[in-house]
Structure formats: C-alpha cells, structure tokens
Scaffold this motif. Structure first.
Motif, PDB file in Angstrom:
ATOM      1  N   LEU A  88       0.810  -1.213   0.000  1.00 10.89           N
ATOM      2  CA  LEU A  88       0.000   0.000   0.000  1.00 10.89           C
ATOM      3  C   LEU A  88       0.844   1.265   0.000  1.00 10.89           C
ATOM      4  O   LEU A  88       0.305   2.367   0.029  1.00 10.89           O
ATOM      5  CB  LEU A  88      -0.930   0.018   1.227  1.00 10.89           C
ATOM      6  N   GLN A  89       2.161   1.131  -0.025  1.00 12.73           N
ATOM      7  CA  GLN A  89       3.014   2.305  -0.018  1.00 12.73           C
ATOM      8  C   GLN A  89       2.953   3.025  -1.362  1.00 12.73           C
ATOM      9  O   GLN A  89       2.999   2.398  -2.415  1.00 12.73           O
ATOM     10  CB  GLN A  89       4.454   1.905   0.291  1.00 12.73           C
ATOM     11  N   VAL A  90       2.841   4.350  -1.290  1.00 17.12           N
ATOM     12  CA  VAL A  90       2.747   5.173  -2.494  1.00 17.12           C
ATOM     13  C   VAL A  90       3.810   6.258  -2.423  1.00 17.12           C
ATOM     14  O   VAL A  90       3.772   7.115  -1.547  1.00 17.12           O
ATOM     15  CB  VAL A  90       1.355   5.834  -2.609  1.00 17.12           C
ATOM     16  N   TRP A 147      -7.361   4.385   4.105  1.00 16.86           N
ATOM     17  CA  TRP A 147      -8.088   3.121   4.108  1.00 16.86           C
ATOM     18  C   TRP A 147      -9.061   3.030   5.281  1.00 16.86           C
ATOM     19  O   TRP A 147      -9.985   2.214   5.272  1.00 16.86           O
ATOM     20  CB  TRP A 147      -7.126   1.945   4.139  1.00 16.86           C
ATOM     21  N   LYS A 148      -8.857   3.874   6.285  1.00 15.45           N
ATOM     22  CA  LYS A 148      -9.721   3.855   7.466  1.00 15.45           C
ATOM     23  C   LYS A 148     -10.691   5.035   7.503  1.00 15.45           C
ATOM     24  O   LYS A 148     -11.503   5.145   8.420  1.00 15.45           O
ATOM     25  CB  LYS A 148      -8.850   3.853   8.735  1.00 15.45           C
ATOM     26  N   ALA A 154      -0.484   5.457  -6.841  1.00 17.48           N
ATOM     27  CA  ALA A 154       0.234   4.523  -7.706  1.00 17.48           C
ATOM     28  C   ALA A 154      -0.713   3.457  -8.253  1.00 17.48           C
ATOM     29  O   ALA A 154      -1.715   3.110  -7.620  1.00 17.48           O
ATOM     30  CB  ALA A 154       1.367   3.856  -6.926  1.00 17.48           C
ATOM     31  N   PRO A 155      -0.425   2.910  -9.439  1.00 18.85           N
ATOM     32  CA  PRO A 155      -1.283   1.881 -10.047  1.00 18.85           C
ATOM     33  C   PRO A 155      -1.500   0.664  -9.158  1.00 18.85           C
ATOM     34  O   PRO A 155      -2.574   0.058  -9.195  1.00 18.85           O
ATOM     35  CB  PRO A 155      -0.521   1.500 -11.322  1.00 18.85           C
ATOM     36  N   SER A 156      -0.516   0.293  -8.348  1.00 15.70           N
ATOM     37  CA  SER A 156      -0.642  -0.895  -7.499  1.00 15.70           C
ATOM     38  C   SER A 156      -1.713  -0.735  -6.429  1.00 15.70           C
ATOM     39  O   SER A 156      -2.251  -1.729  -5.916  1.00 15.70           O
ATOM     40  CB  SER A 156       0.704  -1.201  -6.833  1.00 15.70           C
ATOM     41  N   VAL A 157      -2.048   0.504  -6.084  1.00 20.09           N
ATOM     42  CA  VAL A 157      -3.012   0.775  -5.023  1.00 20.09           C
ATOM     43  C   VAL A 157      -4.438   0.907  -5.558  1.00 20.09           C
ATOM     44  O   VAL A 157      -5.408   0.636  -4.852  1.00 20.09           O
ATOM     45  CB  VAL A 157      -2.614   2.068  -4.272  1.00 20.09           C
ATOM     46  N   LEU A 158      -4.575   1.296  -6.810  1.00 20.94           N
ATOM     47  CA  LEU A 158      -5.884   1.639  -7.369  1.00 20.94           C
ATOM     48  C   LEU A 158      -6.906   0.499  -7.325  1.00 20.94           C
ATOM     49  O   LEU A 158      -8.077   0.741  -7.020  1.00 20.94           O
ATOM     50  CB  LEU A 158      -5.719   2.161  -8.791  1.00 20.94           C
ATOM     51  N   PRO A 159      -6.536  -0.764  -7.643  1.00 19.33           N
ATOM     52  CA  PRO A 159      -7.552  -1.833  -7.579  1.00 19.33           C
ATOM     53  C   PRO A 159      -8.167  -1.992  -6.195  1.00 19.33           C
ATOM     54  O   PRO A 159      -9.372  -2.235  -6.067  1.00 19.33           O
ATOM     55  CB  PRO A 159      -6.763  -3.088  -7.986  1.00 19.33           C
ATOM     56  N   LEU A 160      -7.362  -1.859  -5.139  1.00 23.01           N
ATOM     57  CA  LEU A 160      -7.894  -1.955  -3.781  1.00 23.01           C
ATOM     58  C   LEU A 160      -8.779  -0.764  -3.459  1.00 23.01           C
ATOM     59  O   LEU A 160      -9.818  -0.899  -2.793  1.00 23.01           O
ATOM     60  CB  LEU A 160      -6.739  -2.041  -2.779  1.00 23.01           C
ATOM     61  N   LEU A 161      -8.385   0.411  -3.937  1.00 28.18           N
ATOM     62  CA  LEU A 161      -9.168   1.615  -3.674  1.00 28.18           C
ATOM     63  C   LEU A 161     -10.514   1.569  -4.393  1.00 28.18           C
ATOM     64  O   LEU A 161     -11.507   2.112  -3.898  1.00 28.18           O
ATOM     65  CB  LEU A 161      -8.373   2.850  -4.099  1.00 28.18           C
ATOM     66  N   PRO A 196      -5.124   5.848 -14.580  1.00 21.56           N
ATOM     67  CA  PRO A 196      -6.563   5.549 -14.525  1.00 21.56           C
ATOM     68  C   PRO A 196      -6.840   4.340 -13.647  1.00 21.56           C
ATOM     69  O   PRO A 196      -5.953   3.532 -13.361  1.00 21.56           O
ATOM     70  CB  PRO A 196      -6.899   5.243 -15.987  1.00 21.56           C
ATOM     71  N   PHE A 197      -8.093   4.205 -13.219  1.00 26.34           N
ATOM     72  CA  PHE A 197      -8.512   3.008 -12.499  1.00 26.34           C
ATOM     73  C   PHE A 197      -8.665   1.860 -13.492  1.00 26.34           C
ATOM     74  O   PHE A 197      -9.338   2.012 -14.519  1.00 26.34           O
ATOM     75  CB  PHE A 197      -9.845   3.247 -11.788  1.00 26.34           C
ATOM     76  N   PRO A 198      -8.076   0.719 -13.223  1.00 29.22           N
ATOM     77  CA  PRO A 198      -8.151  -0.406 -14.174  1.00 29.22           C
ATOM     78  C   PRO A 198      -9.572  -0.973 -14.263  1.00 29.22           C
ATOM     79  O   PRO A 198     -10.223  -1.223 -13.247  1.00 29.22           O
ATOM     80  CB  PRO A 198      -7.186  -1.434 -13.571  1.00 29.22           C
ATOM     81  N   GLY A 199     -10.052  -1.154 -15.486  1.00 31.77           N
ATOM     82  CA  GLY A 199     -11.352  -1.769 -15.685  1.00 31.77           C
ATOM     83  C   GLY A 199     -12.531  -0.828 -15.567  1.00 31.77           C
ATOM     84  O   GLY A 199     -13.654  -1.215 -15.891  1.00 31.77           O
TER      85      GLY A 199
END
Length: 228
Positions: A68-70, A150-151, A165-172, A192-195
C-alpha cells in the motif's frame, strides 16, 4: 536544525515544477559548467534527494504495508488543471486522497468547493500543506488530516480526487464503490482506475486525468453480476 533544513529543501524543490525545466536547461546550455560545476550539482542534488527521502518521504512509509506504499510525486500545474477541468460544474465537498503538499486541495478551494479536506499519512507533508495554505491566505479554510485513507469513511464525499500509484488503485476501487454516494464523482490523475470506464477525460500524456461517475459504475457492476 535538521528538521528545519529538511522542510526548507523540500519547499524549494516542490516549487521547481516541471514547467520550468526548459528554462533551467537553457541556462545550463548558455553557461558551460565545467567538470567542477557538474560535480557540485551532482553532489548537491544527491544530498537534496536524500534529505527529502529521509526527512519527508520515508516517515510516511513506516506504518504502511509494503503493497500500500505510495511514493510522493507532486502534481504538475498541468495535471492540476486537468483535474479541475473535470470537476467544472460540480460543487460541495472534496476529499483528496493522498494529498501530498496540498496543491489539489488549495486549488479546489479557490474554485469554490467547500469543505475541502486532504488526507495524508506523512506528517511532514501535512506540515508543508499547512504552510502552503497559510501562505495562500487559506489557513483555517481548508483541512489537512494525518489519517490512513483506508480507514477514512467516504460516505459523505461528493467529489474525490486521487493521485496514487497503479498498485493501489484496484484496492481503492472496492472502497470507493462501497462507500461513496450515488452522485459522487471520482477524478484520478496520472493513472486511470483499471477496468473502469471513465465518463470524461482531460489532458494528454502524463497530464491526463480521468473522471468516473459512481452511479454509472455501480450500474455497470450490477449488469455484470458483480457484487458492490
């Protein structure tokens, strides 16, 4: 003294936007630096980068899981313009997730959004944001909160801006779909948000931003049989 030096260096570096890079390169071309000059620039730049990393960026990472680090990268003037263009015609509150040095928050307030809140985990960036707000005359009119995004509850947010960062976007994506009201608009800068199908885009290249309508996204998820 070290803390003060870190803040000063960071403030100076953050003021050096990408928009001024051509001017700097022109000056270097006009004034040959020689070997000693290049060595000084290399040493100074390396020290500045390390100072910003050690004093500004790294503290915000210590309490965050690795995935989750950005890394902090300030938005350019063009990126801010793209985001605000997509928000034209909107009103009400704005939450900036991962607000960095506060430039999105300050620009949103300038354009009439209230209340405007920036969420940022790094304490030094919170201090820098408050300094920028004070310098702009907006101290007490905007808010910067040192909270884990996240909280944070987004149930009352009508407008959300994201530079992550792109790695965080799917969880967000999951959090935004679950918590935001139907009339909410999400604007993502840089990635962009994937999908997700954006309702509008603005800018080109690295200055591009994407707007997403939560009601349309929930309807699309429902049509696809995806639980929201």
């Amino acid at each position: 003294c070290l803390v003060f030096s870190c803040l000063c260096v960071c403030a100076i570096l953050l003021e050096m936007e990408q928009d001024s890079s051509e001017e700097a390169m022109t000056e270097f071309k006009e004034k040959p630096l020689g070997g000693w000059g290049l060595l000084q620039i290399t040493a100074g730049t390396g020290l500045a980068v390390y100072t910003v990393w050690a004093g500004i960026i790294m503290p915000g990472f210590r309490r965050v899981p690795l995935k989750l680090q950005v890394p902090y990268v300030p938005a350019s003037h063009a990126q801010v313009r793209s985001v605000m263009t997509l928000l034209q015609g909107r009103s009400g509150n704005i939450a900036d997730l991962g607000s960095g040095d506060g430039r999105i928050v300050l620009e949103a307030y300038r354009q009439g959004f209230q209340p405007v809140v920036g969420y940022e985990l790094n304490p030094w960036l919170i201090r820098l944001s408050n300094f920028h707000a004070w310098r702009a005359g907006y101290s007490g009119k905007v808010s910067f909160r040192q909270e884990d995004l996240w909280k944070v509850s987004l149930a009352e947010c009508r407008n959300v801006t994201v530079f992550l960062a792109p790695s965080v976007l799917p969880l967000l994506q999951e959090k935004l779909l679950l918590e935001l009201p139907l009339d909410a608009l999400v604007v993502a800068g840089r990635f962009p948000f994937p999908g997700w199908a954006p309702c509008r885009t603005e800018g080109v290249g690295v200055h591009r931003a994407w707007a997403y309508n939560i009601q349309a996204l929930r309807q699309a998820a429902k049509n696809q049989g995806t639980a929201v």
